[in-house]
Design a protein around this motif. Structure first.
Motif, PDB file in Angstrom:
ATOM      1  N   LEU A 195       0.836  -1.191   0.000  1.00 48.69           N
ATOM      2  CA  LEU A 195       0.000   0.000   0.000  1.00 48.69           C
ATOM      3  C   LEU A 195       0.874   1.245   0.000  1.00 48.69           C
ATOM      4  O   LEU A 195       1.880   1.308   0.700  1.00 48.69           O
ATOM      5  N   PRO A 196       0.512   2.248  -0.778  1.00 45.24           N
ATOM      6  CA  PRO A 196       1.321   3.468  -0.794  1.00 45.24           C
ATOM      7  C   PRO A 196       1.138   4.253   0.508  1.00 45.24           C
ATOM      8  O   PRO A 196       0.105   4.194   1.153  1.00 45.24           O
ATOM      9  N   THR A 197       2.162   4.993   0.869  1.00 42.17           N
ATOM     10  CA  THR A 197       2.098   5.834   2.061  1.00 42.17           C
ATOM     11  C   THR A 197       1.571   7.206   1.659  1.00 42.17           C
ATOM     12  O   THR A 197       2.127   7.847   0.773  1.00 42.17           O
ATOM     13  N   PRO A 198       0.487   7.689   2.295  1.00 42.54           N
ATOM     14  CA  PRO A 198      -0.043   9.001   1.925  1.00 42.54           C
ATOM     15  C   PRO A 198       0.905  10.113   2.363  1.00 42.54           C
ATOM     16  O   PRO A 198       1.644   9.981   3.328  1.00 42.54           O
ATOM     17  N   ASN A 199       0.882  11.212   1.647  1.00 45.01           N
ATOM     18  CA  ASN A 199       1.744  12.349   1.938  1.00 45.01           C
ATOM     19  C   ASN A 199       0.978  13.341   2.814  1.00 45.01           C
ATOM     20  O   ASN A 199       0.701  14.467   2.408  1.00 45.01           O
ATOM     21  N   VAL A 200       0.602  12.930   4.030  1.00 46.14           N
ATOM     22  CA  VAL A 200      -0.119  13.783   4.972  1.00 46.14           C
ATOM     23  C   VAL A 200       0.533  13.654   6.334  1.00 46.14           C
ATOM     24  O   VAL A 200       1.239  12.705   6.619  1.00 46.14           O
TER      25      VAL A 200
END
Length: 72
Positions: free
Chosen positions: A57-62
């Motif tokens: 799963l990609p890591t969100p940029n937040v």
């Protein structure tokens, strides 16, 4: 003994060819400078650690901290 001299001369000749090739690359090839942009995630700038996520799963940029409420 002639076989040993033949081997040594062959190795010296091959080493000379390799050296001549490297010298030719240094003399005739000019590298072209180009601009490089590196994206730094916000969490690294804020000193936060990355949350653990399942593989794939990609890591969100937040960020994980809530934003402050606007003053009224």
């Amino acid at each position: 003994m002639p076989t040993l001299f033949r081997l040594l001369i062959t190795l010296v000749f091959l080493g000379g060819l390799a050296y001549a090739g490297m010298f030719a690359l240094v003399s005739f090839v000019e590298p072209e400078p180009k601009e490089v942009a590196v994206r730094i995630p916000t969490r690294e700038l804020l000193g936060e650690t990355a949350p653990t996520r399942p593989a794939g799963l990609p890591t969100p940029n937040v960020t994980s901290t809530p934003a402050e409420a606007p003053a009224q």
